[in-house]
Design a protein around this motif. Structure first.
Motif, mmCIF file in Angstrom:
data_model
loop_
_atom_site.group_PDB
_atom_site.id
_atom_site.type_symbol
_atom_site.label_atom_id
_atom_site.label_comp_id
_atom_site.label_asym_id
_atom_site.label_seq_id
_atom_site.Cartn_x
_atom_site.Cartn_y
_atom_site.Cartn_z
ATOM 1 N N LYS A 229 48.341 20.394 24.004
ATOM 2 C CA LYS A 229 48.511 19.783 25.321
ATOM 3 C C LYS A 229 47.568 18.582 25.476
ATOM 4 O O LYS A 229 46.389 18.671 25.131
ATOM 5 N N PRO A 230 48.058 17.463 26.000
ATOM 6 C CA PRO A 230 47.218 16.260 26.144
ATOM 7 C C PRO A 230 45.926 16.509 26.905
ATOM 8 O O PRO A 230 44.874 15.955 26.547
ATOM 9 N N VAL B 149 47.516 15.192 16.225
ATOM 10 C CA VAL B 149 46.615 14.902 17.350
ATOM 11 C C VAL B 149 45.137 15.067 16.969
ATOM 12 O O VAL B 149 44.269 14.497 17.615
#
Length: 378
Positions: free
Chosen positions: A282-283, A315
């Motif tokens: 999740k960002p 990421v």
């Protein structure tokens, strides 16, 4: 005289096949800034300059650059070999280096080399003792009974004269212990277990300060003036919570000194993240810290994942380790039963609970049917 004490550079090191060279250059530049800001007179390097006995050319070039930059600040340099170094290779050119006030003692020679310096308070002696093993001491003293590292150090110090009227600094790379347990990381765990390599700090009462290398966590050994500077970078996840620093000692007259540490900030932190894959991606979770940190990911997903490392690296580009934490809880009533005592149905239940952490009746019933069908075909 103001001294900057560092150790365990481990130049040329890679972690999980990822080179640390860029990080090492970054941290050495930071150490140079500290040397300048502190107006240091001397830099002490207490062993493990390189990570292996035959270092890569890039590591040698980096150390050459560092020594050159330190000398621009008109500092004297004292450097001893560690257990990761090749003493013979470190000793190359030492006679020429001596003339530049770069004193290197790579290989144990049976004696402790002493270099005398002067400052406003008089004479100060640097005693240089590279890493050695008991068998090396026995080679120089074949008639003596020398058992462990402590016996070997006692013999080396017994033969060495120390002038108590002047200030004395010992530079060595050994596992010196204090009254409390020492903080070890994965890389030193072998020496921390057992005790054959341990040397009591009480053997060094003749020295005003002992500059140690070997343990990667900055810490004292027995008294404040017997210290490990620690490694300047984190080299394993067991060092994740270390506060890396350099040690600065300012000597005044005999019996008076001030010691403080200066924290180092790495190019990339080393940290562990834990949770289910969808949460870690999740960002808002990624943004909690620098995603370029060196990451150890512990995934708690119970279902099978398709190429989790690749997804995480999208990421977290510097993913170093990946661990899948399945629920390894076993039913209490099963703990005392051996596999031979269990029925096929019990084994199926235990296997599914170990795999998923839950009692899944549908899967159990399906396995039962397969089992019964298999028996019919026997």
């Amino acid at each position: 005289m103001k001294i900057v004490h560092i150790a365990d550079l481990h130049l040329g090191k890679s972690i999980n096949e990822l080179s640390m060279e860029e990080d090492q250059e970054y941290i050495l530049k930071q150490i140079l800034d500290i040397i300048k800001k502190e107006s240091a007179d001397t830099v002490v390097i207490a062993g493990d300059i390189y990570d292996r006995s035959i270092p890569p050319v890039s590591a040698i070039s980096l150390f050459d650059w560092f020594l050159t930059e330190v000398k621009k600040e008109k500092c004297s340099i004292f450097c001893v070999g560690g257990n990761h170094d090749s003493g013979q290779r470190l000793d190359f050119g030492k006679t020429i280096f001596d003339k530049q006030n770069i004193f290197i003692e790579g290989k144990f020679s049976g004696n402790i080399r002493v270099i005398e310096m002067e400052d406003a308070y008089g004479k100060i002696c640097f005693h240089m003792l590279p890493f050695f093993k008991p068998l090396q001491v026995r080679a120089y003293n074949p008639k003596l009974k020398i058992g462990d590292a402590s016996d070997a150090m006692k013999e080396v110090l017994r033969q060495h004269e120390v002038n108590q009227n002047v200030r004395n600094i010992l530079i060595t790379h050994q596992f010196v212990t204090g009254t409390d347990s020492m903080e070890c990381s994965d890389s030193e765990m072998e020496i921390c277990v057992g005790g054959a390599d341990q040397i009591s700090y009480r053997l060094f009462d003749a020295f005003d300060y002992v500059a140690l290398g070997h343990l990667h966590g900055p810490q004292k050994a027995g008294r404040e003036s017997i210290r490990y500077s620690g490694s300047p970078l984190k080299y394993s996840f067991s060092e994740e919570y270390h506060k890396k620093s350099v040690t600065v000692i300012e000597f005044f007259q005999k019996g008076k000194m001030e010691i403080h540490t200066v924290l180092l900030k790495p190019l990339h932190e080393m940290r562990t993240i834990r949770g289910e894959m969808k949460e870690l991606l999740k960002p808002e979770v990624v943004a909690l810290a620098d995603p370029k940190d060196y990451i150890r990911a512990k995934l708690t997903d119970q279902e099978e994942l398709l190429d989790p490392a690749a997804k995480l690296r999208d990421v977290y580009p510097n993913l170093m380790e990946l661990m899948i934490e399945k629920n390894e809880k076993i039913l209490k009533e099963d703990k005392m039963l051996s596999f031979k005592q269990k029925s096929p149905e019990d084994l199926m239940k235990s296997f599914l609970e170990l795999l998923t952490g839950e009692k899944e009746e549908k899967r159990i019933n399906y396995l039962k049917e397969l089992f019964l069908e298999g028996r019919k075909n026997l």
